[in-house]
Design a protein around this motif. Structure first.
Motif, PDB file in Angstrom:
ATOM      1  N   TYR A   1       0.881  -1.186   0.000  1.00 51.55           N
ATOM      2  CA  TYR A   1       0.000   0.000   0.000  1.00 51.55           C
ATOM      3  C   TYR A   1       0.906   1.220   0.000  1.00 51.55           C
ATOM      4  O   TYR A   1       2.127   1.086   0.122  1.00 51.55           O
ATOM      5  N   SER A   2       0.317   2.403  -0.130  1.00 52.99           N
ATOM      6  CA  SER A   2       1.150   3.612  -0.192  1.00 52.99           C
ATOM      7  C   SER A   2       1.627   4.010   1.215  1.00 52.99           C
ATOM      8  O   SER A   2       1.081   3.550   2.214  1.00 52.99           O
ATOM      9  N   PHE A   3       2.637   4.876   1.255  1.00 51.43           N
ATOM     10  CA  PHE A   3       3.223   5.289   2.537  1.00 51.43           C
ATOM     11  C   PHE A   3       2.184   5.920   3.472  1.00 51.43           C
ATOM     12  O   PHE A   3       2.275   5.780   4.688  1.00 51.43           O
ATOM     13  N   ASP A   4       1.208   6.630   2.888  1.00 49.84           N
ATOM     14  CA  ASP A   4       0.232   7.336   3.736  1.00 49.84           C
ATOM     15  C   ASP A   4      -1.025   6.512   4.017  1.00 49.84           C
ATOM     16  O   ASP A   4      -1.961   6.991   4.654  1.00 49.84           O
ATOM     17  N   ALA A   5      -1.052   5.268   3.564  1.00 49.73           N
ATOM     18  CA  ALA A   5      -2.282   4.468   3.627  1.00 49.73           C
ATOM     19  C   ALA A   5      -2.677   4.059   5.045  1.00 49.73           C
ATOM     20  O   ALA A   5      -3.841   3.753   5.287  1.00 49.73           O
ATOM     21  N   LEU A   6      -1.725   4.048   5.963  1.00 51.67           N
ATOM     22  CA  LEU A   6      -2.034   3.608   7.333  1.00 51.67           C
ATOM     23  C   LEU A   6      -2.252   4.793   8.284  1.00 51.67           C
ATOM     24  O   LEU A   6      -2.490   4.597   9.474  1.00 51.67           O
ATOM     25  N   ALA A   7      -2.167   6.015   7.736  1.00 45.71           N
ATOM     26  CA  ALA A   7      -2.395   7.216   8.538  1.00 45.71           C
ATOM     27  C   ALA A   7      -3.871   7.273   8.948  1.00 45.71           C
ATOM     28  O   ALA A   7      -4.719   6.808   8.186  1.00 45.71           O
ATOM     29  N   PRO A   8      -4.168   7.838  10.101  1.00 48.10           N
ATOM     30  CA  PRO A   8      -3.265   8.537  11.013  1.00 48.10           C
ATOM     31  C   PRO A   8      -2.576   7.604  12.018  1.00 48.10           C
ATOM     32  O   PRO A   8      -1.816   8.069  12.851  1.00 48.10           O
ATOM     33  N   HIS A   9      -2.834   6.308  11.927  1.00 52.50           N
ATOM     34  CA  HIS A   9      -2.313   5.397  12.954  1.00 52.50           C
ATOM     35  C   HIS A   9      -0.804   5.240  12.839  1.00 52.50           C
ATOM     36  O   HIS A   9      -0.101   5.199  13.833  1.00 52.50           O
ATOM     37  N   ILE A  10      -0.319   5.125  11.599  1.00 47.81           N
ATOM     38  CA  ILE A  10       1.119   5.233  11.339  1.00 47.81           C
ATOM     39  C   ILE A  10       1.280   6.256  10.217  1.00 47.81           C
ATOM     40  O   ILE A  10       0.686   6.110   9.145  1.00 47.81           O
ATOM     41  N   ASP A  11       2.060   7.298  10.491  1.00 45.35           N
ATOM     42  CA  ASP A  11       2.178   8.414   9.549  1.00 45.35           C
ATOM     43  C   ASP A  11       3.077   8.067   8.362  1.00 45.35           C
ATOM     44  O   ASP A  11       3.912   7.156   8.431  1.00 45.35           O
ATOM     45  N   ALA A  12       2.881   8.820   7.279  1.00 50.16           N
ATOM     46  CA  ALA A  12       3.561   8.542   6.012  1.00 50.16           C
ATOM     47  C   ALA A  12       5.085   8.637   6.126  1.00 50.16           C
ATOM     48  O   ALA A  12       5.812   7.820   5.552  1.00 50.16           O
ATOM     49  N   THR A  13       5.579   9.621   6.875  1.00 49.03           N
ATOM     50  CA  THR A  13       7.037   9.792   6.984  1.00 49.03           C
ATOM     51  C   THR A  13       7.660   8.600   7.705  1.00 49.03           C
ATOM     52  O   THR A  13       8.709   8.089   7.290  1.00 49.03           O
ATOM     53  N   THR A  14       7.007   8.149   8.764  1.00 53.02           N
ATOM     54  CA  THR A  14       7.508   6.960   9.474  1.00 53.02           C
ATOM     55  C   THR A  14       7.548   5.767   8.529  1.00 53.02           C
ATOM     56  O   THR A  14       8.544   5.025   8.484  1.00 53.02           O
ATOM     57  N   MET A  15       6.479   5.570   7.747  1.00 48.41           N
ATOM     58  CA  MET A  15       6.423   4.434   6.824  1.00 48.41           C
ATOM     59  C   MET A  15       7.522   4.527   5.767  1.00 48.41           C
ATOM     60  O   MET A  15       8.168   3.536   5.426  1.00 48.41           O
TER      61      MET A  15
END
Ligand code: MN3
Length: 223
Positions: A33-47
């Motif tokens: 999935y994309s880097f921002d797909a798990l936001a807000p639970h895990i943020d895009a920069t962290t991913m």
């Protein structure tokens, strides 16, 4: 160059398919999935950093460690980890990092899901309820001192919870908790610090919202 033990190639469990082969040619698995797909639970920069720097780093160093090995290296993770006490620190740390993160990306998905079927029945019969399971799993994840992982493992269908330091995992002969990893959470600070700072418990609470229970059920069934 390490020579390859290829006696177990007929086994097609996920331990073998996670990588391409053991000839020092492992590739960084694509994020599903994309880097921002798990936001807000895990943020895009962290991913982005976690996958693109940390997991990529383990992949590169794992290949280097295999190529530096003079002895034989099993071409599947189950056999490699079962004998990891005889391997170099580079293979243990980076092979663990490679495998653990590959699992971690796959057991998460945007929007999450809920456990059902056999895995739900096993959780209920072992831990009384999903809520109680989550409480015990969180305690293991919060209680892991420093960097490491918390795990749900199965041994012949019997579930248990535990944790490992660094990039060790329950397939390793050095691990206190042993079995097939059904699911695991990365509790290294790099997994949550940008968004949650020192609040590891908040990260764990949010993580339940992005779990791919279809994949977790598949891993349970495969074991
Ligand atoms: Mn990590």
């Amino acid at each position: 160059m390490g020579s390859i033990v290829s006696s177990c190639q007929a086994n097609t469990s996920s331990e073998n398919t996670a990588g391409n082969n053991a000839a020092g040619n492992y590739e960084l698995p694509k994020l599903p999935y994309s880097f921002d797909a798990l936001a807000p639970h895990i943020d895009a920069t962290t991913m982005e950093i976690h996958h693109g720097k940390h997991h990529a780093g383990y992949t590169k160093k794992f290949n280097a460690a295999i190529n530096e090995t003079t002895g034989s290296v099993a071409d599947n993770f189950k056999d490699l980890f079962a004998n990891v006490s005889n391997m170099s620190a580079g293979i243990r740390n980076n092979g663990g990092g490679y495998y653990n993160h590959d699992m971690f990306w796959k057991i998460m998905k945007p929007g999450g899901s809920e456990p059902s079927g056999e895995i739900l029945e096993a959780i209920n019969s072992t831990f009384e309820s999903v809520d109680n399971f989550k409480t015990l799993f969180k305690a293991a994840a919060k209680g892991r001192f420093g960097s490491g992982w918390a795990w749900l493992v199965t041994n012949n269908g019997k579930l248990s919870i535990g944790s490992t330091p660094n990039q060790d995992n329950p397939l390793m002969d050095v691990s206190e908790i042993k079995g097939h990893p059904v699911m695991g959470i990365d509790v290294w600070e790099h997994a949550y610090y940008l968004n949650y700072q020192n609040k590891r418990g908040d990260y764990i609470d949010a993580w339940w919202n992005i779990l791919n229970w279809e994949e977790i059920a598949k891993r349970y069934k495969e074991a």
